[in-house]
Design a protein around this motif. Structure first.
Motif, short mmCIF file in Angstrom:
data_model
loop_
_atom_site.label_atom_id
_atom_site.label_comp_id
_atom_site.label_asym_id
_atom_site.label_seq_id
_atom_site.Cartn_x
_atom_site.Cartn_y
_atom_site.Cartn_z
N THR A 130 49.88 44.60 36.50
CA THR A 130 48.56 44.05 36.79
C THR A 130 47.76 45.09 37.56
O THR A 130 48.33 45.88 38.34
N ASN A 131 46.48 45.11 37.35
CA ASN A 131 45.62 46.09 38.00
C ASN A 131 45.60 45.90 39.52
O ASN A 131 45.50 44.77 40.01
N LYS A 132 45.74 46.98 40.26
CA LYS A 132 45.64 47.01 41.71
C LYS A 132 46.78 46.30 42.44
O LYS A 132 46.63 45.90 43.60
N ALA A 133 47.91 46.14 41.79
CA ALA A 133 49.08 45.61 42.49
C ALA A 133 49.61 46.69 43.42
O ALA A 133 49.78 47.84 43.03
N ARG A 134 49.86 46.32 44.67
CA ARG A 134 50.28 47.32 45.66
C ARG A 134 51.79 47.53 45.60
O ARG A 134 52.56 46.58 45.63
#
Length: 289
Positions: A130-134
């Motif tokens: 997923t986009n921007k998962a840390r």
């Protein structure tokens, strides 16, 4: 009468070898009890799925979960489940699902805040991209971005290394797109008929299955991620931030880093959101690049 025999010339004695001068011994640091040596701040081997710091500092972590249905106290304690590590069912790792993440105390980042040198490394398996998962993050978002971290970007194999805003109040982050031509280590298949608490419900029996073919070499596979920062106090504008993947320096560049001290979040941002779906293992922090 024959003349007496003439004595042959005496052989010249071979000189004894001259002893070479002894070399001065090289002084090295005393070994530590862990595989990562000098300048270690904290090390989390995830033994038995626990968040204990195996280093002498004992900066133990805790598991948290973000609950969007509880606006007054959205971050609450959680119980992480042990999952198979990168070296198979006998290893130790923790699963991060359902907005679960790890919070390591701010003592971990005090010596790697400001513009001090640092290294943050871990093994991670990203099961759902997923986009921007840390993958990890610490610092603060406001009034200016003073973060240091690593997060996923648009598609599998794209990452963003987070560093603070520069003097012009511009993000100095770096987006890195990795090749898909890498060796893949699929998520390990549970051992047959072993009753363990894995990613499934507690007490569920694991039967032999065929590991699914990953959609990408960066999804459902274990990889080793490292971000280092070497302080550039001489202001020579040399490359001082490096992003390593599986031991290879994928990108290096120059950045002005001034990170705020805060808890170190693994699998979430500093607010406990943008969580990672997957698993992590062997987190370590060093105050040396």
């Amino acid at each position: 009468l024959s003349p007496p025999p003439t004595a042959g010339p005496s052989a010249v004695p071979t000189p004894l070898p001259t002893a070479l001068p002894s070399l001065s011994p090289t002084l090295t640091s005393a070994p530590t009890a862990h595989e990562y040596q000098d300048n270690l701040v904290a090390y989390y081997p995830m033994t038995h799925g626990k968040l204990d710091d195996a280093h002498a500092s004992e900066f133990h972590g805790k598991a948290q979960r973000f609950d969007s249905d509880n606006p007054t106290n959205p971050v609450m304690a959680a119980d992480l489940r042990q999952t198979d590590a990168r070296d198979g069912p006998e290893g130790d790792a923790v699963a991060l699902n359902n907005s679960e993440h790890i919070e390591l105390p701010d003592n971990v980042t005090r010596s790697i805040s400001g513009d001090r040198p640092r290294t943050v490394c871990l093994w991670a398996r990203i099961d759902k991209w997923t986009n921007k998962a840390r993958i990890f993050e610490y610092g603060r978002k406001a009034p200016q971005g003073q973060l240091f971290g690593l997060r996923t970007w648009n598609v599998p194999g794209e990452f963003t290394v987070e560093v603070p805003w520069d003097a012009r109040n511009h993000w100095d982050n770096r987006d890195v797109k990795l090749s898909t031509n890498v060796s893949m280590v699929p998520a390990p298949t549970p051992s047959p008929f072993v009753r363990r608490q894995l990613d499934a419900a507690a007490g569920e029996t694991s039967f032999p299955t065929t590991a699914p073919t990953p959609r990408s070499p960066w999804v459902e596979t274990w990889h080793h991620y490292c971000v280092t920062y070497a302080a550039d106090r001489a202001k020579r504008n040399r490359a001082n931030v490096t992003f390593y993947v599986d031991g290879v320096a994928e990108e290096t560049w120059n950045a002005t880093v001034n990170t705020s001290a805060s808890p170190l979040f693994v699998g979430a941002d500093v607010l406990g959101t943008h969580t990672l779906a997957g698993a992590v293992d062997e987190v370590y922090v060093s105050e040396k690049a």
